[in-house]
Design a protein around this motif. Structure first.
Motif, PDB file in Angstrom:
ATOM      1  N   GLU A 174       2.019   1.758  -3.450  1.00 56.10           N
ATOM      2  CA  GLU A 174       0.919   2.269  -4.269  1.00 56.10           C
ATOM      3  C   GLU A 174       0.720   3.766  -4.028  1.00 56.10           C
ATOM      4  O   GLU A 174       0.503   4.534  -4.964  1.00 56.10           O
ATOM      5  N   ARG A 222      -6.476   8.057  -6.517  1.00 56.27           N
ATOM      6  CA  ARG A 222      -5.713   6.825  -6.262  1.00 56.27           C
ATOM      7  C   ARG A 222      -4.854   6.976  -5.009  1.00 56.27           C
ATOM      8  O   ARG A 222      -4.736   6.048  -4.201  1.00 56.27           O
ATOM      9  N   ALA A 282      -5.066   4.758  -1.417  1.00 55.27           N
ATOM     10  CA  ALA A 282      -3.887   4.055  -0.909  1.00 55.27           C
ATOM     11  C   ALA A 282      -3.540   4.507   0.510  1.00 55.27           C
ATOM     12  O   ALA A 282      -3.251   3.685   1.381  1.00 55.27           O
ATOM     13  N   ASN A 318       0.824  -1.208   0.000  1.00 50.12           N
ATOM     14  CA  ASN A 318       0.000   0.000   0.000  1.00 50.12           C
ATOM     15  C   ASN A 318       0.857   1.257   0.000  1.00 50.12           C
ATOM     16  O   ASN A 318       0.507   2.259  -0.629  1.00 50.12           O
TER      17      ASN A 318
END
Length: 712
Positions: free
Chosen positions: A373, A385, A389, A370
């Motif tokens: 990301e 996004r 995350a 994570n």
């Protein structure tokens, strides 16, 4: 799995446990408790199915809780932005928000969307079917206007305890006597050929439904069926509630009747099945009798009805309390559990937040997926996004991202990271840092996370420090609009008085100097920060002169040609004192240049006081920049550049007000250089006064090293 889907699944499972408990309990209490108790005890199951509220540590809250992500080291997070590291990032002519690939929602989001869509379709379908049923009954029936019948109806209404007026309708299409309508309740009879005793029994039954608001109860049941359409136990519950509704109503009617009256009531139920039409009721309707299979049970129950004893009442109360306690303990998923960890920041300590965060996360040697990301989304400037995350990161990782976004000056990403932080001490410490750094943009975001008591404390401090811009932010957060407007008006008056002291006056939005209308008005209030007003009808170009030490206004001077070139480049509208126009005499933008970079600006809305950051650009000495942005609706538009990490200081910025019957337009041409150093900048659009709508235009850059033009 998304939070919505987790909540729905937990409600359905906990509700199923309550339904199963009631179904298992029914054979044990049948004949021992009243039909009324068996009918209303279903409200416990309905509450558990529909109310996403639960105490901490409930069964479903624990079962559906997300597993925490593994921590990651700070070294895996992005460091300072390009401006600080010296990295030469190539400018990209992509549209704002463009990225290398699509960011598709995960399967859980699709499941949640499909579940909600199916629930909405079912609810609309049931409401439509009910409305059609009611319209058919009213269209095929006639209102009873016989005074004797209406008097009898009114008398029965008083006997049943119904205080609202009730209509009476005869409709041969109805399969059974039925009560329709909430606001205007109406009893529909299939036939008027009823004996006096049959009329009395039928109407008392429907009036009992009316008094108990059984129609609303059944719609509550239908809402649960629609939301939990995938759960067969909920459909079974709906059928049992419909059955218990009629049994409870029968019980209430026959309690006051003797044995002969009960037989007459039973005869009425039998005749209803013989005389009714073919138009059956829908799920939310309240009928007398349409189910032949239920009739035998109802007839047997009528003859066995007896008044409730104190012992029975006590048993009913204890059973209801036990079911309610069980439903509460089952609970539901209401969001991520609050972590009871020791605060990272001691309110009395002055240790830097970032150092504490680093020491907290260095224990783990491997970055989580994570965290990777989040770093990727941050690199691509993909805000949605990034938000998804960061929400999955551990608390130390979230705090590290909060510091990173603050240091890089990315307000939107800072706000996303802040939304995942629930520690009031962290928020207070970040507010203190933003206040000390005079970062009003970051402070305004943090103010939205403070409670009223903290906001009042900050307001008193800002008043003592005479920081009026912070005062306005805090008054906004406290919804004290009148005080804010008064303060803003006072500041404008003080600023106008300071300008007037050196000979610059204002009438409306027009500025005058020595009786002449001002074309270009410049007030440089700090390095790279300008107040720039332009009026194409003006005659003179002036600037405010300020003391280099304390920033106090000391006078006014005319702009020199060099200063105008430094601000606008050679394409500035150079108006002579006689009003002559030498626009673009040195540089023809209409012809363009080789390798022009054009960045489109397309914003549907910018809220008042909001700053929208667009592309990140690498600017070099001598680059020509042209701003050409308009807003269809709004009063003031500001377009310009800001250096990452210095969001309160803008450069090469045009701020313009709407003139009467003219379009709101921010247009200007600049040459990068002079006191605006090369480096990494972010393009922004701001609405200083009120909302802006339909902001469109472009920012064009002609690079100094590839203009394709001969040197002058």
């Amino acid at each position: 799995m998304t939070g919505v889907l987790r909540t729905a699944a937990s409600l359905s499972l906990s509700g199923s446990l309550v339904i199963a408990a009631i179904l298992l309990l029914r054979p044990l209490v049948r004949g021992r408790v009243s039909a009324r108790w068996q009918y209303y005890v279903w409200l416990v199951a309905l509450a558990r199915l529909l109310m996403p509220a639960a105490p901490e540590g409930s069964l479903m809250g624990t079962l559906f809780r997300e597993a925490p992500a593994s921590p990651a080291v700070v070294e895996s997070l992005p460091g300072p932005g390009p401006a600080e590291s010296g990295t030469d990032l190539p400018a990209s002519p992509a549209l704002p928000g463009a990225e290398s690939g699509p960011d598709l929602p995960d399967a859980a989001q699709w499941l949640a969307t499909g579940w909600l869509a199916a629930a909405l379709v079912l609810l609309v379908r049931k409401a439509t079917a009910y409305q059609s049923y009611v319209r058919c009954l009213r269209a095929g029936g006639r209102a009873v206007d016989d005074p004797a019948v209406l008097d009898a109806l009114a008398a029965l209404g008083r006997e049943a305890g119904v205080r609202r007026p009730v209509e009476l309708l005869i409709c041969p299409l109805a399969a059974s006597p039925v009560l329709i309508g909430w606001v205007r309740p109406c009893i529909v009879l299939p036939s008027e050929d009823l004996t006096e005793e049959a009329f009395r029994c039928t109407v008392l039954h429907e009036l009992t439904h009316c008094r108990r608001w059984d129609g609303a109860y059944k719609w509550l049941v239908q809402a649960a069926v629609c939301l939990h359409w995938f759960n067969p136990l909920v459909c079974l519950m709906a059928r049992e509630i419909a059955r218990d509704c009629e049994l409870a109503c029968d019980e209430a009617v026959v309690l006051a009747l003797g044995e002969d009256g009960r037989r007459a009531y039973g005869d009425t139920l039998l005749r209803v099945l013989e005389t009714g039409g073919k138009l059956s009721g829908v799920g939310a309707s309240v009928t007398l009798c349409e189910d032949g299979k239920l009739l035998k049970e109802r007839l047997e129950a009528i003859m066995k009805v007896k008044r409730q004893t104190k012992r029975t009442a006590a048993l009913s109360l204890m059973l209801a309390g036990a079911l309610l306690a069980g439903a509460t303990a089952a609970g539901a998923y209401t969001g991520p559990a609050k972590k009871q960890t020791e605060p990272v920041i001691n309110s009395g300590a002055k240790e830097d937040i970032k150092e504490r965060v680093k020491s907290a996360v260095k224990e783990d040697a491997k970055s989580s997926a994570n965290a990777q990301e989040a770093a990727r989304a941050y690199e691509l400037e993909n805000l949605p996004r990034f938000g998804r995350a960061v929400a999955k990161l551990t608390r130390p990782e979230q705090l590290a991202w909060l510091e990173t976004c603050y240091d890089d000056g990315y307000i939107a990403f800072f706000a996303q990271a802040l939304s995942a932080v629930e520690d009031s001490e962290i928020i207070g410490a970040m507010a203190e840092r933003a206040y000390q750094d005079k970062q009003i943009s970051f402070f305004s975001i943090l103010a939205g996370e403070l409670d009223e008591e903290e906001l009042e404390s900050w307001l008193a401090r800002a008043e003592d420090d005479r920081r009026t811009n912070f005062q306005m932010v805090l008054l906004d957060a406290l919804d004290r609009d009148f005080e804010r407007e008064a303060l803003e008006k006072k500041l404008d008056q003080e600023q106008d008085a300071a300008y007037a002291a050196v000979g610059v006056t204002r009438e409306g939005k027009d500025r005058y100097y020595k009786g002449e209308l001002v074309n270009i008005f410049l007030d440089q209030q700090g390095k790279g920060y300008y107040v720039l007003d332009m009026n194409p009808d003006g005659k003179v170009n002036i600037k405010i002169v300020r003391d280099a030490d304390d920033g106090a206004i000391t006078g006014v001077a005319y702009l020199t040609a060099e200063e105008k070139a430094r601000l606008f480049g050679s394409g500035e509208p150079d108006k002579d004192q006689d009003g002559g126009d030498d626009w673009d005499k040195d540089f023809d933008w209409d012809d363009g240049c080789e390798g022009d970079e054009i960045y489109a600006v397309e914003l549907e809305k910018v809220e008042g006081g909001e700053t929208v950051f667009l592309n990140t650009l690498q600017m070099k000495e001598g680059d020509q920049v042209r701003l050409d942005v308009a807003a269809e609706r709004g009063e003031c538009l500001s377009v310009g550049f800001v250096k990452p990490g210095k969001t309160g200081i803008t450069c090469n910025t045009v701020t313009n007000y709407r003139q009467e019957d003219e379009e709101l337009w921010a247009s200007g041409t600049f040459t990068w250089g002079g006191n605006v150093e090369p480096g990494t900048y972010r393009l922004f659009v701001r609405a200083p006064e009120g909302d802006l709508q339909d902001v469109e235009g472009a920012v064009t850059i002609c690079r100094a090293d590839r203009t394709g033009r001969p040197e002058q």
